[in-house]
Design a protein around this motif. Sequence first.
Motif, PDB file in Angstrom:
ATOM      1  N   PHE A 203       6.957   0.845   0.340  1.00 16.34           N
ATOM      2  CA  PHE A 203       7.478   1.266   1.641  1.00 16.34           C
ATOM      3  C   PHE A 203       7.382   2.780   1.730  1.00 16.34           C
ATOM      4  O   PHE A 203       7.881   3.501   0.868  1.00 16.34           O
ATOM      5  N   THR A 217      13.709   2.310   5.856  1.00 18.07           N
ATOM      6  CA  THR A 217      12.829   2.272   4.688  1.00 18.07           C
ATOM      7  C   THR A 217      13.639   2.036   3.419  1.00 18.07           C
ATOM      8  O   THR A 217      13.265   1.215   2.567  1.00 18.07           O
ATOM      9  N   SER A 221      13.569  -1.374   0.938  1.00 21.48           N
ATOM     10  CA  SER A 221      13.206  -1.057  -0.433  1.00 21.48           C
ATOM     11  C   SER A 221      14.270  -1.564  -1.406  1.00 21.48           C
ATOM     12  O   SER A 221      13.969  -2.136  -2.462  1.00 21.48           O
ATOM     13  N   ASN A 228       9.544   3.056  -2.915  1.00 21.53           N
ATOM     14  CA  ASN A 228       9.350   3.758  -1.647  1.00 21.53           C
ATOM     15  C   ASN A 228       8.875   5.169  -1.904  1.00 21.53           C
ATOM     16  O   ASN A 228       9.019   5.707  -3.003  1.00 21.53           O
TER      17      ASN A 228
END
Length: 257
Positions: A203, A217, A221, A228
């Motif tokens: 991500f 995000t 994650s 990420n």
Amino acid sequence: MIDWNDAFDNSSYVPGADALPELWAGRAAAHRAETGEIDLAYGDAPRNRFDLFRPEGAARGLVVFVHGGYWHRLDKSFWSHFAAGPMARGWALAIPSYTLAPDARLTQMVGEVAAAVNAASEQVGGPLRLVGHSAGGHLVSRLACADSSVTDRVEKVVSVSGIHDLRPLIGTRMNETLKLDVTEAEAQSPALHKPRDGLALHFWCGAVERPELVRQTRLISEAWNAPNTFDPGHDHFSVIEELGRPGSPLLDELLKD
């Protein structure tokens, strides 16, 4: 109280954002004039088409890029120049359009993008990777879920600045177009589902994006126990332009084994 309209307002916080679609369209048109197989059908709806860009020689594999636009704007024609990045690395790139709101609900869009990926996979052999931006980041994450109908050939998904919990959108002006209700928002939120087993996930988000995109995000994650990256110096729009740069960290992550 959170102002969800402001939380999802990316353009107002990026100077010059209003001029970007015209800039992208010009660059994309120039690239299409040089190469590309245009308007390959994957379904019966008018926007069920994808463009395919192949490198010289045999492709090492296929990348499918799913565009953003908050599920109600833009199409495949704005992004053709992104193919320069994967092509320089020996990969083909497919870019589908899909039916937008209000003509389609998000559930239909998820199904159409899965069909587009499956159709594109018949054109190019080798590894298959998915990358999507913003609304497209949501769509590729949804295809990474365990209940997805996308081909098992997909081995890696990189979601860039995606929206993974749709429920906050119900309280936005945007929802006058999207028509999300609680049932559909929950059903189509990747963060509320389990990912497919054996799928590589990452991500990605610009480090200077709006806090809600950063939160989204981190949310998925953590929910999916996946890595990420918060790309230094990049906003919501510049972060995805890195897909077209052959040596970018984003492209390195997408294409690495």
